[in-house]
Structures are given as structure tokens and as C-alpha cells.
Design a protein around this motif. Structure first.
Motif, PDB file in Angstrom:
ATOM      1  N   VAL A 184       0.876  -1.376   0.115  1.00 59.39           N
ATOM      2  CA  VAL A 184      -0.459   0.418   0.271  1.00 59.39           C
ATOM      3  C   VAL A 184       1.103   1.318  -0.039  1.00 59.39           C
ATOM      4  CG1 VAL A 184      -1.738   1.324   1.628  1.00 59.39           C
ATOM      5  CG2 VAL A 184      -1.635  -1.056   0.978  1.00 59.39           C
ATOM      6  N   VAL A 185       0.804   1.925  -0.895  1.00 62.50           N
ATOM      7  CA  VAL A 185       1.503   3.196  -1.609  1.00 62.50           C
ATOM      8  C   VAL A 185       0.830   4.305  -1.294  1.00 62.50           C
ATOM      9  CG1 VAL A 185       3.477   2.140  -2.168  1.00 62.50           C
ATOM     10  CG2 VAL A 185       2.187   3.070  -3.137  1.00 62.50           C
ATOM     11  N   GLY A 186       0.895   5.522  -0.464  1.00 61.31           N
ATOM     12  CA  GLY A 186       0.676   6.347  -0.504  1.00 61.31           C
ATOM     13  C   GLY A 186       1.134   7.601  -1.769  1.00 61.31           C
ATOM     14  N   VAL A 187       0.104   7.942  -2.827  1.00 58.86           N
ATOM     15  CA  VAL A 187       0.289   9.140  -4.349  1.00 58.86           C
ATOM     16  C   VAL A 187      -0.466  10.632  -3.616  1.00 58.86           C
ATOM     17  CG1 VAL A 187       0.195   9.637  -6.159  1.00 58.86           C
ATOM     18  CG2 VAL A 187       0.251   7.041  -5.715  1.00 58.86           C
ATOM     19  N   ALA A 188       0.518  12.306  -3.743  1.00 55.29           N
ATOM     20  CA  ALA A 188       0.094  13.071  -3.130  1.00 55.29           C
ATOM     21  C   ALA A 188      -1.147  13.053  -4.228  1.00 55.29           C
ATOM     22  CB  ALA A 188       1.402  13.769  -3.988  1.00 55.29           C
ATOM     23  N   ASN A 189      -2.180  13.438  -4.003  1.00 57.90           N
ATOM     24  CA  ASN A 189      -3.088  13.863  -4.466  1.00 57.90           C
ATOM     25  C   ASN A 189      -3.432  15.471  -4.619  1.00 57.90           C
ATOM     26  OD1 ASN A 189      -5.775  12.924  -5.822  1.00 57.90           O
ATOM     27  ND2 ASN A 189      -6.525  12.774  -3.949  1.00 57.90           N
ATOM     28  N   HIS A 190      -4.136  15.741  -5.845  1.00 56.98           N
ATOM     29  CA  HIS A 190      -4.176  17.360  -5.565  1.00 56.98           C
ATOM     30  C   HIS A 190      -6.052  17.564  -5.977  1.00 56.98           C
ATOM     31  CE1 HIS A 190      -0.442  18.727  -5.212  1.00 56.98           C
ATOM     32  NE2 HIS A 190       0.141  17.436  -6.130  1.00 56.98           N
ATOM     33  N   GLY A 191      -6.953  16.576  -5.602  1.00 58.40           N
ATOM     34  CA  GLY A 191      -8.301  16.589  -6.284  1.00 58.40           C
ATOM     35  C   GLY A 191      -8.492  15.866  -7.353  1.00 58.40           C
ATOM     36  N   THR A 192      -7.114  15.029  -7.217  1.00 57.29           N
ATOM     37  CA  THR A 192      -7.737  14.412  -9.125  1.00 57.29           C
ATOM     38  C   THR A 192      -7.724  12.561  -8.911  1.00 57.29           C
ATOM     39  OG1 THR A 192      -5.296  16.132 -10.209  1.00 57.29           O
ATOM     40  CG2 THR A 192      -6.640  13.331 -11.020  1.00 57.29           C
ATOM     41  N   LEU A 193      -7.141  12.233  -7.736  1.00 59.66           N
ATOM     42  CA  LEU A 193      -7.736  10.631  -7.373  1.00 59.66           C
ATOM     43  C   LEU A 193      -8.878  10.679  -6.836  1.00 59.66           C
ATOM     44  CD1 LEU A 193      -4.048   9.564  -7.016  1.00 59.66           C
ATOM     45  CD2 LEU A 193      -5.963   8.804  -8.951  1.00 59.66           C
ATOM     46  N   ARG A 194     -10.089  10.221  -7.073  1.00 58.00           N
ATOM     47  CA  ARG A 194     -11.010   9.489  -5.810  1.00 58.00           C
ATOM     48  C   ARG A 194     -10.799   7.924  -5.087  1.00 58.00           C
ATOM     49  NH1 ARG A 194     -15.568  13.145  -7.459  1.00 58.00           N
ATOM     50  NH2 ARG A 194     -14.457  15.007  -7.869  1.00 58.00           N
ATOM     51  N   ILE A 195     -11.877   8.069  -4.193  1.00 57.38           N
ATOM     52  CA  ILE A 195     -11.916   6.635  -4.270  1.00 57.38           C
ATOM     53  C   ILE A 195     -12.140   6.027  -5.294  1.00 57.38           C
ATOM     54  CG2 ILE A 195     -13.044   4.935  -2.309  1.00 57.38           C
ATOM     55  CD1 ILE A 195     -12.929   7.365   0.009  1.00 57.38           C
ATOM     56  N   GLY A 196     -12.354   4.939  -5.069  1.00 52.96           N
ATOM     57  CA  GLY A 196     -12.747   4.063  -6.284  1.00 52.96           C
ATOM     58  C   GLY A 196     -11.626   3.768  -7.578  1.00 52.96           C
ATOM     59  N   ASP A 197     -11.143   4.622  -7.596  1.00 48.05           N
ATOM     60  CA  ASP A 197      -9.931   4.830  -8.939  1.00 48.05           C
ATOM     61  C   ASP A 197      -9.128   3.428  -8.918  1.00 48.05           C
ATOM     62  OD1 ASP A 197     -11.124   7.271 -10.063  1.00 48.05           O
ATOM     63  OD2 ASP A 197      -9.536   8.288  -9.195  1.00 48.05           O
ATOM     64  N   THR A 198      -8.787   3.498 -10.329  1.00 45.29           N
ATOM     65  CA  THR A 198      -8.032   2.343 -11.008  1.00 45.29           C
ATOM     66  C   THR A 198      -7.507   3.159 -11.587  1.00 45.29           C
ATOM     67  OG1 THR A 198      -9.523   0.369 -10.832  1.00 45.29           O
ATOM     68  CG2 THR A 198      -7.904   0.396 -12.129  1.00 45.29           C
ATOM     69  N   LEU A 199      -5.822   3.060 -11.003  1.00 45.49           N
ATOM     70  CA  LEU A 199      -4.206   3.383 -12.240  1.00 45.49           C
ATOM     71  C   LEU A 199      -3.694   2.234 -12.856  1.00 45.49           C
ATOM     72  CD1 LEU A 199      -3.210   5.653  -8.954  1.00 45.49           C
ATOM     73  CD2 LEU A 199      -4.308   6.033 -11.438  1.00 45.49           C
ATOM     74  N   THR A 200      -3.500   2.111 -14.262  1.00 43.94           N
ATOM     75  CA  THR A 200      -2.702   1.340 -14.384  1.00 43.94           C
ATOM     76  C   THR A 200      -1.444   1.640 -15.444  1.00 43.94           C
ATOM     77  OG1 THR A 200      -3.993   1.359 -17.181  1.00 43.94           O
ATOM     78  CG2 THR A 200      -4.729   0.017 -15.334  1.00 43.94           C
ATOM     79  N   GLU A 201      -0.587   0.741 -16.526  1.00 44.90           N
ATOM     80  CA  GLU A 201       0.940   1.462 -16.978  1.00 44.90           C
ATOM     81  C   GLU A 201      -0.216   2.023 -18.306  1.00 44.90           C
ATOM     82  OE1 GLU A 201       4.352   0.098 -17.000  1.00 44.90           O
ATOM     83  OE2 GLU A 201       3.811  -0.986 -15.781  1.00 44.90           O
ATOM     84  N   GLY A 202      -1.927   1.920 -18.284  1.00 46.53           N
ATOM     85  CA  GLY A 202      -2.127   2.053 -20.152  1.00 46.53           C
ATOM     86  C   GLY A 202      -3.093   1.314 -20.011  1.00 46.53           C
ATOM     87  N   GLU A 203      -4.061   0.183 -19.430  1.00 44.25           N
ATOM     88  CA  GLU A 203      -4.785  -0.304 -19.518  1.00 44.25           C
ATOM     89  C   GLU A 203      -6.355  -0.116 -19.217  1.00 44.25           C
ATOM     90  OE1 GLU A 203      -6.155  -5.463 -19.269  1.00 44.25           O
ATOM     91  OE2 GLU A 203      -4.469  -4.582 -17.971  1.00 44.25           O
ATOM     92  N   ALA A 204      -6.933  -0.743 -20.250  1.00 46.35           N
ATOM     93  CA  ALA A 204      -8.376   0.467 -20.035  1.00 46.35           C
ATOM     94  C   ALA A 204      -9.180  -0.669 -18.573  1.00 46.35           C
ATOM     95  CB  ALA A 204      -8.932   0.965 -20.708  1.00 46.35           C
ATOM     96  N   ILE A 205      -8.894  -0.987 -17.753  1.00 50.82           N
ATOM     97  CA  ILE A 205      -9.340  -1.850 -16.941  1.00 50.82           C
ATOM     98  C   ILE A 205     -10.004  -0.967 -15.541  1.00 50.82           C
ATOM     99  CG2 ILE A 205      -8.504  -3.702 -17.997  1.00 50.82           C
ATOM    100  CD1 ILE A 205      -7.153  -4.135 -14.605  1.00 50.82           C
ATOM    101  N   ASN A 206     -10.980  -1.674 -14.641  1.00 58.08           N
ATOM    102  CA  ASN A 206     -11.713  -1.010 -13.568  1.00 58.08           C
ATOM    103  C   ASN A 206     -11.436  -2.333 -12.484  1.00 58.08           C
ATOM    104  OD1 ASN A 206     -12.358   1.712 -13.909  1.00 58.08           O
ATOM    105  ND2 ASN A 206     -13.189   0.999 -15.710  1.00 58.08           N
ATOM    106  N   PHE A 207     -10.683  -1.951 -11.485  1.00 52.39           N
ATOM    107  CA  PHE A 207     -10.727  -2.759 -10.281  1.00 52.39           C
ATOM    108  C   PHE A 207     -12.793  -2.467  -9.658  1.00 52.39           C
ATOM    109  CE2 PHE A 207      -6.771  -3.309 -10.750  1.00 52.39           C
ATOM    110  CZ  PHE A 207      -6.342  -4.503 -10.633  1.00 52.39           C
ATOM    111  N   ARG A 208     -13.403  -4.012  -9.460  1.00 55.72           N
ATOM    112  CA  ARG A 208     -14.656  -3.218  -8.623  1.00 55.72           C
ATOM    113  C   ARG A 208     -14.858  -3.714  -7.033  1.00 55.72           C
ATOM    114  NH1 ARG A 208     -16.690   0.041 -12.235  1.00 55.72           N
ATOM    115  NH2 ARG A 208     -17.114  -0.260 -14.093  1.00 55.72           N
ATOM    116  N   GLY A 209     -15.632  -3.554  -6.618  1.00 52.48           N
ATOM    117  CA  GLY A 209     -15.829  -3.413  -5.151  1.00 52.48           C
ATOM    118  C   GLY A 209     -15.752  -2.899  -4.137  1.00 52.48           C
ATOM    119  N   VAL A 210     -15.526  -1.828  -4.900  1.00 51.39           N
ATOM    120  CA  VAL A 210     -14.745  -0.357  -3.237  1.00 51.39           C
ATOM    121  C   VAL A 210     -16.642   0.459  -3.130  1.00 51.39           C
ATOM    122  CG1 VAL A 210     -13.063   1.225  -2.471  1.00 51.39           C
ATOM    123  CG2 VAL A 210     -12.913   0.159  -4.741  1.00 51.39           C
ATOM    124  N   PRO A 211     -17.121   0.258  -2.712  1.00 48.04           N
ATOM    125  CA  PRO A 211     -18.828   0.489  -2.039  1.00 48.04           C
ATOM    126  C   PRO A 211     -18.670   1.736  -1.071  1.00 48.04           C
ATOM    127  CG  PRO A 211     -17.933  -0.962  -0.266  1.00 48.04           C
ATOM    128  CD  PRO A 211     -16.639  -1.110  -0.736  1.00 48.04           C
TER     129      PRO A 211
END
Length: 538
Positions: free
Chosen positions: A365-392
Motif C-alpha cells: 500500500v503506497v501513498g500518492v500525492a493527490n491534488h483533488g484528481t484521485l478519488r476513492i475507487g479509481d483504478t491506476l494502470t500503465e495504460g490498460e483500460a480496466i477497472n477494479f470493482r468492489g469499493v462501496p
């Protein structure tokens, strides 16, 4: 650790030595104290704090907010990383109080196992049962630690039976207590056949031939040795033998006994986590299943925390890595928006303290500096368009309007509420008719935390007033024109949440049921997936 084939990649090897787990418990079961002692055992700290220490006494390190320190409770998830015997542990200490259950539910999406802490005198309590059910829904393996054995406690057989009957879970005792309360002398390791004396180090464990070993009376006294011989035989015969596959499927729990306050049984528990808890597992996404050994990085945001360092007004997104290798300086794709997110200084955490991570691996688990861009439930990848589910996200049980003591602070309040909504401290609803914003929380204590943080971190004294609404639901449906008609017809009782999703506000449960009858083509959801529902946005 799990065996790997010789050709396994570096990513797979690093993933195999990760253990990411949460601690779940009813308030006052000793969860925060256990967290401290696990960190102490793992070498992450040199001195554990006391939760309710007074004056200049050392503070509990995982509880860093002012309200946590004042009240001696955990109200936010803390993330702590440490290494012991070549195993990297990512420990997520969750709030025990039910008013913060949403934070706990989201945190459980980021772990591969959980430690369930039970008070030896009280057994399974209401919040424990609720959290267990969340773990069961996610097939999270559970290790049980029965705490406070050095105090008055219920019979161990009674506690084991309660776990089996209440949770429908097989139990496999790994240790067995020798004596109770003031007579508590330690535990007997049923699998390794050794005696672990209380107030002694792990190295002082005494190898034995079994619970009937003739050396035991000299160690613990005749009465306790005789009781152990009888109880250990009954425990081995009456409860399930530990089975790794059953544990990892979530149908069996290994049980440890000890006292977190006296730092007893904690090392044995850590050894059990290293030996039995699963490494990072495959994670389902919307398009496919992601394996931890894959070379390309994937991860998801399960928590956003503002003002961990109030001096810098920082916001940090907590990212659980699911595959690949994170290297400082990478740029990752935020799938929801398509934007590139620079990861110039990823952070490892020890509660409030942090250090820059040069690299990180699946399970971390790592922390990433966030300036209002990232939201709970966001998926980060190296380019692939997939979304992890299950964050309620759950419909709040209390709705309140915010009352400013100083109207000149309105702009400051707007910024504060927006940031705290991103963090998940509250839910924020903006009525479409232009009425003042409404905040939603699970319980009263959550309102107390909101009030404290507004004043301490943002300098905005505020109070709360009742609203005309008792509940809210997210509106969804395939007929977008019907959603638009509903919004036009109910402008005074509709709003948008912080993510721009439309919601219906109801003055009573009767009105909610009436809306469901009158608008059968729409759905009114009490739970939604973060960024998951295809809802009408305005």
C-alpha cells in the motif's frame, strides 16, 4: 511462504513475500494495542504507546488525529508497513466504532486476510459480527486472536463454540491457554508442541513431548499442568485440525490466545500470519482477472486522507498495488478520466510518519500525492483500460445541514467539505434547488469528528442542524429520459453527490416506497460501487 517455481519473475517473488491484512474488532477489544505490539515485534518502533496515555506520555502511534488522541479511539484507517524474517507486512488498522464502518468496509477491499480480535471476557460482539460478514462476502481468510487472557475470561471451549455457532466458521486452535486471569502462565503451542511462557521472549519457548510432558508441572505448577493435559486432549479431539486450503477459502479460522497489553502471544500470531496468510491474490476487474505476477502495474485507490500533515495541507491517496512493479517517477493512467498521474514520490507509511518508496510490489500500500484528481475507487494502470470493482459507498443514516458560526468563512467551508468528502469522512450532497449543502454520515460520532476536523484543520467552527430529509438513495436506470423527468418533478428533493451522481432525498421511508411504486423504471440504490453505476449526471 508459498513455494514458487524456479522460473518465477521478480514481481511474483516479491508478491509472494507480502502479507496485507486488516485488524477488525469491536471497540475496546484491544485492537489498537495489538497493532502497536505487532509493530514493536516487527521492529517498526522501539516503544509502544498507551492508547489513553496522559500528559507527555507517548501517544499511540497508529492514532494520530487530535480527536483520536483525546478520546482514545481509532476513527481513521492507519496504514503501516514493516518487515520481519523476510516477510513484508502491510497492516491496515481500521476503526472499531460502527459509526466509521464505511471506512472499514473500503479498507477490507485492500487486504488479503484479517485478524479478528476478541475480548476473552466478552467474545463475539455486534460490530465484530458485522465486520466478519463483510469479510465473508469477500472470502477474506480470518485469523482469530483471543485477547486479554491475563484478565477474567470466559472458558476457552465456550469461546470456540461461540465462534463456530455464531459465525458458522470451523475453528482450529493453534495455541491453548495455560491458566486464566491472574493464574495465566502462557500458552501451549498445539502444532509445534512447545510451551510459551507469559512475559518471556519467543526464544524462551520450551520444546515438549506433548501436553503430558513430565516437565510441565515444574514450569506451570501441578494444577495448571493437569488442566492443560486434559484440555489440550479435548481441544485436539473436538475441534478441526488446521487446514490451509479451508482457511484460505474462508471456512476455517486458526485461533491464537494472548494478551496484547503484556505483549504476549503477539509474536506467535505474527508467525502464524507469515506462515498461513495468503500472499496477494488474483483480483477481478471489469474486463478480466489480474494476476499479481503480471509485469504491468495495476492498483486502485481505497482511501484518500487529507491533512495527515496539517502544516502542508497535504492530500494523500492510498493505493493498493495488485500487479507489477511501482518505481518512483512513473506516470500512471487514471482509468476513470484517462489522465496521466505522476508518481514522483510514492510513500510508505508508518501511521502519520512516512518515507519515500523507491519501489513497491503487489500487496503493498503506497501513498500518492493527490491534488483533488484521485478519488476513492479509481483504478491506476500503465495504460490498460480496466477497472477494479468492489469499493462501496453506502447511503448515510444521518443527514444534516451545516451551520456556520461566521458567515465570512463560507468559501473556506466549501473547500473543507469538498476535501473531506473526497476523503470519505462525510458524504456531501448539493440540492438542485440551490439549498445549502447537506452532509451525510453513518453515526453521531462521525459528526463529532467532522466538527473537530473542520475547527482544528481548517479553522472553521461549525454546527449542524436537522434537515427535512431522513434518507437518500442513488438514482439509476437505463431510461435516461425517465431520470430527467424524475429530477424535474422532484427538484426540491433531489441533489448530486460529490462525484456528480444524482440522488433522491426522502422525508420518510414511506415516501421512498411511494417513489419506487410510481417510478418502476428507476432503481433507488442504498449502496453503490464507486464510479460503478451508470447514472445521470448534470
Amino acid at each position: 511462504m508459498d513455494a514458487l517455481p524456479p522460473e518465477a519473475s521478480d514481481v511474483a517473488r516479491e508478491a509472494a513475500r507480502r502479507r496485507s491484512f486488516a485488524i477488525i474488532a469491536h471497540p475496546d477489544a484491544g485492537k489498537t494495542t495489538l497493532t502497536e505490539k505487532l509493530l514493536l515485534r516487527g521492529g517498526a518502533i522501539q516503544l509502544a504507546g498507551a492508547v489513553r496515555a496522559k500528559g507527555n506520555a507517548r501517544r499511540t502511534r497508529s492514532d494520530w488525529m487530535k480527536i483520536e488522541q483525546d478520546r482514545g479511539i481509532s476513527v481513521a484507517t492507519s496504514v503501516m508497513t514493516f518487515e520481519r524474517d523476510n516477510v513484508v507486512f502491510n497492516l491496515l488498522d481500521t476503526p472499531g466504532h460502527e459509526d466509521f464502518s464505511e471506512d472499514t468496509y473500503r479498507t477490507l477491499t485492500a487486504v488479503d486476510a484479517a485478524v479478528m480480535v476478541l475480548d476473552a471476557a466478552k467474545g463475539i460482539e455486534s460490530q465484530t459480527r458485522k465486520l466478519f460478514e463483510v469479510c465473508r462476502l469477500r472470502d477474506i481468510p480470518i485469523v482469530t486472536f483471543i485477547n486479554k487472557m491475563d484478565r477474567e475470561a470466559r472458558d476457552p471451549f465456550e469461546l470456540m463454540d461461540e465462534i463456530e455457532k455464531t459465525l458458522a466458521l470451523d475453528v482450529a486452535p493453534i495455541a491453548w491457554p495455560v491458566g486464566r486471569a491472574s493464574e495465566f502462565a502462557g500458552t501451549y503451542d498445539l502444532r509445534e508442541k512447545r510451551f510459551l511462557p507469559v512475559d518471556a521472549t519467543d526464544a524462551d519457548a520450551v520444546p515438549l513431548d506433548g501436553p503430558n510432558d513430565a516437565r510441565l508441572p515444574a514450569l506451570v505448577g501441578e494444577a495448571r499442568a493437569a488442566a492443560l493435559a486434559e484440555e489440550a486432549e479435548l481441544a485436539l479431539a473436538g475441534f478441526a485440525e488446521f487446514d490451509l486450503a479451508a482457511f484460505r477459502q474462508g471456512t476455517l479460522t486458526p485461533v491464537f490466545f494472548g494478551s496484547a497489553l503484556r505483549d504476549f502471544g503477539v509474536g506467535h500470531l505474527l508467525d502464524g500470519l507469515a506462515r498461513y496468510a495468503p500472499p496477494p491474490r488474483a483480483r477481478p476487474a471489469d474486463a478480466r482477472t489480474v494476476e499479481p505476477g503480471e509485469p504491468a502495474l495495476t492498483g486502485f485507490v481505497f482511501k484518500v486522507q487529507a491533512n495527515m500533515d496539517p502544516n502542508h495541507r497535504d492530500r494523500v491517496a492510498f493505493v493498493r498495488l495488485c500487479s507489477g512493479k511501482l518505481i518512483k517517477g512513473m506516470r500512471l493512467k487514471q482509468v476513470r478520466t484517462g489522465k496521466q498521474v505522476p508518481v514522483n514520490a510514492p510513500l510508505f507509511f508508518f501511521a502519520k510518519e512516512r518515507q519515500v518508496a523507491e519501489e513497491a510490489w503487489p500487496g503493498d500500500v503506497v501513498g500518492v500525492a493527490n491534488h483533488g484528481t484521485l478519488r476513492i475507487g479509481d483504478t491506476l494502470t500503465e495504460g490498460e483500460a480496466i477497472n477494479f470493482r468492489g469499493v462501496p459507498s453506502f447511503a448515510p443514516e444521518i443527514l444534516r445541514s451545516v451551520r456556520l458560526e461566521d458567515p465570512m468563512l463560507a468559501k473556506k467551508l466549501k473547500i473543507a467539505l469538498s476535501q473531506l468528502a473526497e476523503e470519505g469522512v462525510v458524504q456531501l450532497f448539493r440540492p438542485f434547488d440551490g439549498s445549502p449543502p447537506v452532509v451525510g454520515v453513518v453515526g453521531q460520532l462521525q459528526l463529532d469528528v467532522l466538527q473537530s476536523r473542520l475547527k482544528v484543520e481548517y479553522g472553521v467552527p461549525a454546527g449542524f442542524d436537522a434537515t427535512q430529509w431522513q434518507m437518500m438513495r442513488w438514482i439509476a436506470g437505463e431510461d435516461r429520459a425517465a431520470i430527467e423527468r424524475y429530477l424535474d418533478a422532484n427538484r426540491r428533493d433531489t441533489a448530486e453527490d460529490h462525484d456528480g451522481e444524482v440522488v433522491a432525498l426522502f422525508g420518510s421511508d414511506w415516501r421512498r416506497k411511494r417513489a419506487e411504486e410510481e417510478w418502476p423504471m428507476l432503481q433507488f440504490h442504498a449502496v453503490r460501487e464507486q464510479h460503478g453505476l451508470e447514472q445521470m449526471k448534470r
